[in-house]
Design an enzyme around this catalytic site. Structure first.
Site, mmCIF file in Angstrom:
data_model
loop_
_atom_site.group_PDB
_atom_site.id
_atom_site.type_symbol
_atom_site.label_atom_id
_atom_site.label_comp_id
_atom_site.label_asym_id
_atom_site.label_seq_id
_atom_site.Cartn_x
_atom_site.Cartn_y
_atom_site.Cartn_z
ATOM 1 N N LYS A 1 -85.952 -14.848 -2.839
ATOM 2 C CA LYS A 1 -86.371 -13.937 -1.723
ATOM 3 C C LYS A 1 -85.513 -12.688 -1.688
ATOM 4 O O LYS A 1 -86.083 -11.442 -1.709
ATOM 5 C CB LYS A 1 -85.695 -14.799 -0.464
ATOM 6 C CG LYS A 1 -86.159 -13.986 0.895
ATOM 7 C CD LYS A 1 -85.622 -14.414 2.026
ATOM 8 C CE LYS A 1 -84.172 -13.762 2.066
ATOM 9 N NZ LYS A 1 -83.245 -14.005 3.171
ATOM 10 N N ASP B 1 -88.823 -14.947 4.420
ATOM 11 C CA ASP B 1 -87.674 -15.201 5.173
ATOM 12 C C ASP B 1 -87.937 -16.475 5.988
ATOM 13 O O ASP B 1 -88.860 -16.891 6.130
ATOM 14 C CB ASP B 1 -86.646 -14.026 5.648
ATOM 15 C CG ASP B 1 -87.601 -13.953 7.127
ATOM 16 O OD1 ASP B 1 -88.791 -14.067 7.130
ATOM 17 O OD2 ASP B 1 -87.133 -13.135 7.805
#
Ligand code: SF4
Length: 224
Positions: A129, A147
């Protein structure tokens, strides 16, 4: 009905993008950093794990002023750096990663960030991420990093299969949105999560994308 990782059609995806653009016409990077200091953004993203953007921005407003150069991020300044970022939580681990990363950037990359996901992910504290956020925000890579907000919305809306983990969710989302996949869509999904699709109590009745949301459709049916 679509099966597999992708759960919406191209025309549905296009409509969702249009609605999000209308609802959130302007987007911006949520983590503060100086435009000419890409490493500051990377450090802010490392600090943001399990912390709010507001708490990170508060800490980095002091940190980046006190330590304005990449060379400042060394063991000699460790205690001072820790003091600046203590409030964001997990500070010992995060500062350890920041100092290790600073050393690698200086010694292996001439102080620049590698613009390659695999290379970024070799840096301490940088996972899938974080590398996506850095490449999308700083270098316009066509990515939709996942997220907590993007993950929740993707699965509530039924954009992708709910069996997917965050990494597979990102890959599937990029296939769903094709050429519309970019960091602005990532930011708009986060704004949707903060404004309407909150974790505890989603405000479905006022949500701009409710007509394309499985969660809303299911709950509407139950009430009828
Ligand atoms: S309709 Fe409700 S569940 Fe669906 S995206 Fe909007 S707020 Fe979230």
């Amino acid at each position: 009905m679509l099966t597999g990782p992708i759960m919406v059609t191209s025309s549905q995806a296009e409509k969702i993008v249009l609605l999000l653009n209308e609802a959130f016409p302007s987007t911006h990077t949520f983590l503060n950093h100086k435009a000419n200091k890409d490493y500051e953004f990377l450090f802010a993203v490392i600090l943001s794990a399990q912390a709010t953007d507001a708490s990170v921005n508060q800490a980095t407003s002091v940190l980046f002023k006190k330590y304005p150069n990449l060379l400042d991020y060394n063991d000699k300044n460790k205690d001072g750096i820790l003091t600046c970022v203590k409030s964001v939580g997990l500070s010992n681990t995060k500062v350890k990663h920041i100092l290790q990363t600073a050393s690698i950037l200086i010694n292996q990359y001439h102080g620049k960030l590698p613009q390659d996901r695999e290379e970024l992910m070799k840096l301490p504290g940088v996972g899938f991420k974080t590398s996506g956020v850095v490449l999308g925000e700083l270098y316009d890579y066509p990515l939709i990093p996942v997220d907590t907000h993007v993950y929740r919305i993707s699965h509530r809306m039924g954009l992708v299969s709910n069996r997917l983990d965050p990494k597979k969710t990102e890959i599937a989302l990029e296939k769903v949105f094709k050429e519309e996949a970019n960091i602005h869509l990532h930011q708009r999904l986060i704004l949707l999560g903060r404004t309407f699709c909150k974790a505890k109590k989603p405000d479905c009745l006022n949500c701009p994308v409710r007509d394309y949301c499985n969660f809303f459709k299911k709950n509407s049916k139950k009430e009828n």
